[in-house]
Design an enzyme around this catalytic site. Sequence first.
Site, PDB file in Angstrom:
ATOM      1  N   ASP A 475     -34.412  -7.388 -12.222  1.00  0.00           N
ATOM      2  CA  ASP A 475     -33.457  -6.319 -12.537  1.00  0.00           C
ATOM      3  C   ASP A 475     -33.724  -5.074 -11.698  1.00  0.00           C
ATOM      4  OD1 ASP A 475     -31.359  -5.135 -13.933  1.00  0.00           O
ATOM      5  OD2 ASP A 475     -32.101  -5.794 -15.884  1.00  0.00           O
ATOM      6  N   ASP A 545     -23.008  -6.613 -17.321  1.00  0.00           N
ATOM      7  CA  ASP A 545     -23.481  -6.511 -18.703  1.00  0.00           C
ATOM      8  C   ASP A 545     -22.315  -6.627 -19.681  1.00  0.00           C
ATOM      9  OD1 ASP A 545     -26.146  -6.309 -18.222  1.00  0.00           O
ATOM     10  OD2 ASP A 545     -26.251  -4.131 -18.335  1.00  0.00           O
TER      11      ASP A 545
HETATM   12  C1  GLA Z   1     -30.075  -4.429 -17.595  1.00  0.00           C
HETATM   13  C2  GLA Z   1     -29.545  -5.845 -17.536  1.00  0.00           C
HETATM   14  C3  GLA Z   1     -29.469  -6.442 -18.913  1.00  0.00           C
HETATM   15  C4  GLA Z   1     -30.838  -6.409 -19.547  1.00  0.00           C
HETATM   16  C5  GLA Z   1     -31.364  -4.989 -19.565  1.00  0.00           C
HETATM   17  C6  GLA Z   1     -32.793  -4.932 -20.061  1.00  0.00           C
HETATM   18  O1  GLA Z   1     -29.167  -3.574 -18.151  1.00  0.00           O
HETATM   19  O2  GLA Z   1     -28.304  -5.883 -16.909  1.00  0.00           O
HETATM   20  O3  GLA Z   1     -28.988  -7.766 -18.841  1.00  0.00           O
HETATM   21  O4  GLA Z   1     -31.704  -7.250 -18.835  1.00  0.00           O
HETATM   22  O5  GLA Z   1     -31.326  -4.394 -18.289  1.00  0.00           O
HETATM   23  O6  GLA Z   1     -33.308  -3.658 -20.087  1.00  0.00           O
END
Ligand code: GLA
Length: 720
Positions: A475, A545
């Site tokens: 990430d 997301d």
């Molecule tokens: C980001 C990702 C999510 C999740 C969060 C965790 O926003 O896109 O899918 O993994 O971080 O903090």
Amino acid sequence: MITYHEQNRTIKLDTPNTSYVLGIREGGFLLNLYYGRRLPDDNLWSLAKRLKSASFSPCDPDDPNFSQDVAPMEYPTNGRGDFRVCALSVRGADGSSVTDLRYVSHRVTAGKPDLPGLPHLYVTDDTQCETLEVTLCDPCTNVEAVLVYTVFHDCDVIAKHVRLTNRGNQTVKLERALSSCVDLPSMDFDLVTLWGRHAKERQLERRPLGHGLQGIHSIRGSSSHSHNPFAALVQTGATETTGDVYGFNLIYSGNFTLTAEVDHDATTRVVMGIDPTDFGWLLAPGDTFVTPEAVHVFSADGLGSMSRTFHRCYDAHLIRGRWQKQKRPLLINSWEAAYFDFDTDKLISFAERAKELGIEMLVMDDGWFGKRNDDTNSLGDGFINEKKLNLGRLIATVHGMGLKFGIWYEPEMISPDSDLFRAHPDWCVHVPGRTPSIARQQYVLDVSRPDVRENIFAQMRSVLGTYPIDYVKWDFNRNLSEASSALLPAERSGEFFHRFVLGTYALQDRLTREFPNLLLENCSGGGGRFDPGMLYYSPQIWTSDNTDPIERLNIQFGTSLCYPASSMGAHVSACDRTGYRTKGDVALWGTFGYELDPNKLGTEDREIVKAQVKDYHKYYDLIHSGELYRLLCPWDNAFVCAWSFVSEDKREALVTVVRMRRQDDVLLHLKLQGLDPDAMYTVEDTGETYSGALLMYAGLEMTDKAWDDGESCKLHLLAE
Ligand code: GLA
């Protein structure tokens, strides 16, 4: 095929259906004579007829009829009389930024060279493509530019990058070093780009070109949610299935520019490469700078065919490693199911329920390391939070059930509240004397530094080398500010952004080399780094997301402009906008998975999920090796959306239709695409049989399907 025509000094690059023609004019000017539908080899020099002088603009001292300012320059430079947006600007030791490139030589070879340290298209066999290298040089600074073009024999793709070498004896500074320029003799185009934000990535925008500059860029340190490094010039009136389309994509994950300029002669120049804002690269004598690679696709049959070319090319020549062709495990991710609130037993319970449903991998998302129970701390402390988790027991139990196990990382970040920050406060990206800005409670680690990368990698290795982990989600959750590195001298500060991206690539390269069986999925707050640079290292990327299936339609349709189904992470979540059937039908488009607490599924929904798992296996090959056809796009139709995957041999198709909003009394004849007109297709569920011609030219009558808002259906067609 690449051919040099000595008589008229043209070089012609042919892909199966397109041609790109370069001309070497007296004086050594390299011209961009043509790009479009494939041409025969005759009369190529006639393409240069539009060359002329321009009033007020300088002309070539040896040829009063030639002004760079109105010529289709192949790699335009600054300060010699081309006043449009340029691709290269070099500040010489004398302080001037005049740059003037003239032809020196060229050569053609089989295969394709690697771009060291940078992601790029590749071939497995030199017979799959040919490469042209044209060497140009500035006679004053002795900066040499080698323009490198690769034409592929199996798809209509031309890849292009530039190697810039200082052959002089004084240090110079690159102030602008773009990857590509295309000059087209028309402005009758719309510019198509993909804008977005967090949870609303890659929304298609189409606007007619106007005189002057227009385009997109990122100066956020990553390709970003805001704009994807993709654009298309679409002939006015062109559609999904008709008209000329030029697609451009930059294989890069950092600051980029994609700019179109229309001049007074109604010609259009498109340039792409690293954004020049805050960019500057010192080239000492003998040094070389390599630009990222740009990908060019021309389609005479609309946007759909352009997308399918990108998909085929990226599936075959960009995505790599063990997972390139291997079936990806159907996963369940803990994020939307538990956020930070989990322990070993809770995750085991997810795995147990998931196993009953046929799910193949459990992914433990954020919250397993340091003392992290929310997003205020511990990034940089990649050791297991043993108070919360017994990782050994968890993995052994999950593996014991026959499931794979995956884990979340955010390697390029550091929390101010972390052991690492307390030990190395200078390791975060910052400008001494200024307080670093904070975003999502975190700073960015300076991965341009080898010592920082070494630490990150050692921490990752201590977990990944100890526990049998099958998958990593990587990430990246903030934009860069105060972009500077403590190790770079002041005169090299303009190198920071690019060195940061090279640092990320070096880390991902090392990870995938040391752990070749690992399935890597990139992510950046959803799809903030969904670009071909990242796809070179990870075969799949978390698309967004936002898991609301109706909003996902826009995101997935937009993403599909350039990126294949095999790359798009798409999960079913507990979001209640639609029922589970629609959520599954939409997620089936990508690398399928779940993002929910399986203990909370009701009996009926559990049965739907089991059926989805079956569908996932049933349609996997069709979706991942078939061709995508966007039948009804959300940007054209607010009520119904439809797409299909058709197998290469056209014997099988899966059509998915989603009713976004109910519209009474309107007929729906869904015209399919890509079928064999002469074949007879049977709809699996109903047994009805139709010719391919009827399905494509008259359309499938679907008006009687009086679905409600948010309902969907799938039609599986098999040729007799
Ligand atoms: C980001 C990702 C999510 C999740 C969060 C965790 O926003 O896109 O899918 O993994 O971080 O903090």
